[in-house]
Design a protein around this motif. Structure first.
Motif, PDB file in Angstrom:
ATOM      1  N   MET A   1      25.422 -78.092  47.942  1.00  0.00           N
ATOM      2  CA  MET A   1      26.851 -77.856  48.027  1.00  0.00           C
ATOM      3  C   MET A   1      27.072 -76.564  48.813  1.00  0.00           C
ATOM      4  N   GLY A   2      28.036 -76.591  49.743  1.00  0.00           N
ATOM      5  CA  GLY A   2      28.310 -75.446  50.599  1.00  0.00           C
ATOM      6  C   GLY A   2      29.127 -74.386  49.873  1.00  0.00           C
ATOM      7  N   LEU A   3      29.056 -73.199  50.390  1.00  0.00           N
ATOM      8  CA  LEU A   3      29.800 -72.066  49.843  1.00  0.00           C
ATOM      9  C   LEU A   3      31.200 -72.041  50.438  1.00  0.00           C
ATOM     10  N   ILE A   4      32.203 -71.940  49.611  1.00  0.00           N
ATOM     11  CA  ILE A   4      33.588 -71.847  50.073  1.00  0.00           C
ATOM     12  C   ILE A   4      34.104 -70.455  49.734  1.00  0.00           C
ATOM     13  N   VAL A   5      34.609 -69.761  50.759  1.00  0.00           N
ATOM     14  CA  VAL A   5      35.156 -68.426  50.572  1.00  0.00           C
ATOM     15  C   VAL A   5      36.669 -68.523  50.650  1.00  0.00           C
ATOM     16  N   VAL A   6      37.311 -68.026  49.631  1.00  0.00           N
ATOM     17  CA  VAL A   6      38.772 -68.040  49.598  1.00  0.00           C
ATOM     18  C   VAL A   6      39.243 -66.589  49.621  1.00  0.00           C
ATOM     19  N   ALA A   7      40.024 -66.258  50.642  1.00  0.00           N
ATOM     20  CA  ALA A   7      40.545 -64.895  50.745  1.00  0.00           C
ATOM     21  C   ALA A   7      41.687 -64.727  49.753  1.00  0.00           C
ATOM     22  N   PRO A   8      41.760 -63.577  49.112  1.00  0.00           N
ATOM     23  CA  PRO A   8      42.868 -63.357  48.188  1.00  0.00           C
ATOM     24  C   PRO A   8      44.176 -63.279  48.973  1.00  0.00           C
ATOM     25  N   SER A   9      45.236 -63.781  48.372  1.00  0.00           N
ATOM     26  CA  SER A   9      46.528 -63.698  49.058  1.00  0.00           C
ATOM     27  C   SER A   9      47.111 -62.299  48.862  1.00  0.00           C
ATOM     28  N   ALA A  10      47.809 -61.865  49.873  1.00  0.00           N
ATOM     29  CA  ALA A  10      48.430 -60.541  49.803  1.00  0.00           C
ATOM     30  C   ALA A  10      49.655 -60.611  48.904  1.00  0.00           C
ATOM     31  N   ALA A  11      49.899 -59.540  48.213  1.00  0.00           N
ATOM     32  CA  ALA A  11      51.059 -59.476  47.334  1.00  0.00           C
ATOM     33  C   ALA A  11      52.331 -59.328  48.166  1.00  0.00           C
ATOM     34  N   LEU A  12      53.378 -59.988  47.723  1.00  0.00           N
ATOM     35  CA  LEU A  12      54.679 -59.861  48.367  1.00  0.00           C
ATOM     36  C   LEU A  12      55.339 -58.585  47.859  1.00  0.00           C
ATOM     37  N   THR A  13      55.744 -57.712  48.769  1.00  0.00           N
ATOM     38  CA  THR A  13      56.355 -56.446  48.382  1.00  0.00           C
ATOM     39  C   THR A  13      57.686 -56.260  49.092  1.00  0.00           C
ATOM     40  N   SER A  14      58.543 -55.459  48.495  1.00  0.00           N
ATOM     41  CA  SER A  14      59.812 -55.106  49.123  1.00  0.00           C
ATOM     42  C   SER A  14      59.543 -54.151  50.280  1.00  0.00           C
ATOM     43  N   MET A  15      60.313 -54.304  51.357  1.00  0.00           N
ATOM     44  CA  MET A  15      60.134 -53.462  52.543  1.00  0.00           C
ATOM     45  C   MET A  15      61.497 -53.134  53.136  1.00  0.00           C
ATOM     46  N   GLY A  16      61.567 -51.993  53.809  1.00  0.00           N
ATOM     47  CA  GLY A  16      62.817 -51.622  54.463  1.00  0.00           C
ATOM     48  C   GLY A  16      62.579 -50.642  55.589  1.00  0.00           C
ATOM     49  N   MET A  17      63.465 -50.681  56.575  1.00  0.00           N
ATOM     50  CA  MET A  17      63.349 -49.750  57.698  1.00  0.00           C
ATOM     51  C   MET A  17      64.725 -49.248  58.096  1.00  0.00           C
ATOM     52  N   ASP A  18      64.753 -47.959  58.482  1.00  0.00           N
ATOM     53  CA  ASP A  18      65.959 -47.290  58.974  1.00  0.00           C
ATOM     54  C   ASP A  18      65.819 -47.069  60.469  1.00  0.00           C
ATOM     55  N   LYS A  19      66.939 -47.144  61.170  1.00  0.00           N
ATOM     56  CA  LYS A  19      66.955 -46.890  62.615  1.00  0.00           C
ATOM     57  C   LYS A  19      66.653 -45.418  62.872  1.00  0.00           C
ATOM     58  N   SER A  20      65.768 -45.172  63.804  1.00  0.00           N
ATOM     59  CA  SER A  20      65.415 -43.812  64.188  1.00  0.00           C
ATOM     60  C   SER A  20      66.012 -43.539  65.561  1.00  0.00           C
ATOM     61  N   GLY A  21      66.951 -42.624  65.632  1.00  0.00           N
ATOM     62  CA  GLY A  21      67.601 -42.312  66.901  1.00  0.00           C
ATOM     63  C   GLY A  21      68.678 -43.325  67.244  1.00  0.00           C
ATOM     64  N   ASP A  22      69.584 -42.929  68.114  1.00  0.00           N
ATOM     65  CA  ASP A  22      70.688 -43.794  68.526  1.00  0.00           C
ATOM     66  C   ASP A  22      70.225 -44.761  69.618  1.00  0.00           C
ATOM     67  N   LEU A  23      70.956 -45.871  69.757  1.00  0.00           N
ATOM     68  CA  LEU A  23      70.664 -46.871  70.780  1.00  0.00           C
ATOM     69  C   LEU A  23      71.970 -47.321  71.424  1.00  0.00           C
ATOM     70  N   ALA A  24      72.146 -47.001  72.700  1.00  0.00           N
ATOM     71  CA  ALA A  24      73.334 -47.439  73.436  1.00  0.00           C
ATOM     72  C   ALA A  24      73.135 -48.880  73.885  1.00  0.00           C
ATOM     73  N   VAL A  25      74.147 -49.718  73.621  1.00  0.00           N
ATOM     74  CA  VAL A  25      74.111 -51.123  74.019  1.00  0.00           C
ATOM     75  C   VAL A  25      75.241 -51.323  75.028  1.00  0.00           C
ATOM     76  N   ALA A  26      74.865 -51.429  76.288  1.00  0.00           N
ATOM     77  CA  ALA A  26      75.837 -51.490  77.379  1.00  0.00           C
ATOM     78  C   ALA A  26      76.632 -52.789  77.361  1.00  0.00           C
ATOM     79  N   LYS A  27      77.806 -52.743  78.001  1.00  0.00           N
ATOM     80  CA  LYS A  27      78.583 -53.967  78.192  1.00  0.00           C
ATOM     81  C   LYS A  27      77.726 -54.980  78.938  1.00  0.00           C
ATOM     82  N   ASP A  28      78.078 -56.239  78.867  1.00  0.00           N
ATOM     83  CA  ASP A  28      77.350 -57.328  79.529  1.00  0.00           C
ATOM     84  C   ASP A  28      75.938 -57.535  78.982  1.00  0.00           C
ATOM     85  N   THR A  29      75.655 -57.066  77.772  1.00  0.00           N
ATOM     86  CA  THR A  29      74.363 -57.331  77.130  1.00  0.00           C
ATOM     87  C   THR A  29      74.523 -58.643  76.371  1.00  0.00           C
TER      88      THR A  29
END
Length: 151
Positions: A1-29
Motif C-alpha cells: 500500500m502506498g503512502l498518502i501525504v495529506v497537507a494540513p489545511s490552513a486556518a481561516l482568519t480575519s484580515m484587513g487592510m488600510d489604504k496607505s497614502g492618497d491615490l488620485a483617480v483621474a477623469k476618464d478612468t
C-alpha cells in the motif's frame, strides 16, 4: 500500500487592510483601477497582503467582507460617476456609485464563502469626462479599508 501525504489545511482568519497614502483617480478612468498601497489594519494581525495589493485568503469557510472609501473632498460631479467595487478574485461582490455631496462611501456587509487562494481587493472607476471631469482622490489611512471577518 502506498503512502498518502495529506497537507494540513490552513486556518481561516480575519484580515484587513488600510489604504496607505492618497491615490488620485483621474477623469476618464473607465477601466477598473486597482487601488494600490495597503498596510495591515490594526486588530488584524494575521493579514497577508500580496504584492498585487490584495488580501490573500489561506483557509476556507464563511465570512463578512466590508469596505469603506474616503475621498479628500466631497464628490460633486456635473456628470458621470465614481464607482467603488469590492472584488473577490475577478468578480465584483459589492459595488456602488459614490454619493454626490459625500466624502465617504461604505459598502454594506457582504456575506461570502472563500477558499484558499481567494483574493479580496478594491477597484474604482471615474466616468466623469471632458470639461465636466473631476479627479477623485482616495484618502489614505483607516478611513479607506477592506476587511474580511470570519463568521
Amino acid at each position: 500500500m502506498g503512502l498518502i501525504v495529506v497537507a494540513p489545511s490552513a486556518a481561516l482568519t480575519s484580515m484587513g487592510m488600510d489604504k496607505s497614502g492618497d491615490l488620485a483617480v483621474a477623469k476618464d478612468t473607465t477601466t477598473a483601477l486597482k487601488v494600490s498601497g495597503w498596510t495591515a489594519r490594526t486588530g488584524y494581525p494575521d493579514t497577508v497582503i500580496s504584492a498585487a495589493n490584495e488580501i490573500l485568503i489561506a483557509g476556507s469557510g464563511a465570512g463578512i467582507a466590508r469596505c469603506k472609501v474616503t475621498l479628500s473632498a466631497a464628490w460633486s460631479p456635473s456628470a458621470g460617476a465614481f464607482h467603488v467595487s469590492l472584488m473577490q478574485n475577478n468578480a465584483e461582490i459589492k459595488g456602488m456609485d459614490f454619493p454626490s455631496g459625500q466624502s465617504v462611501a461604505t459598502l454594506s456587509d457582504t456575506p461570502i464563502v472563500v477558499q484558499p487562494g481567494d483574493r479580496l481587493w478594491l477597484a474604482v472607476t471615474n466616468s466623469t469626462t471632458g470639461i465636466f471631469g473631476v479627479t477623485a482622490t482616495v484618502k489614505g489611512g483607516n478611513g479607506t479599508y477592506v476587511t474580511f471577518d470570519v463568521t
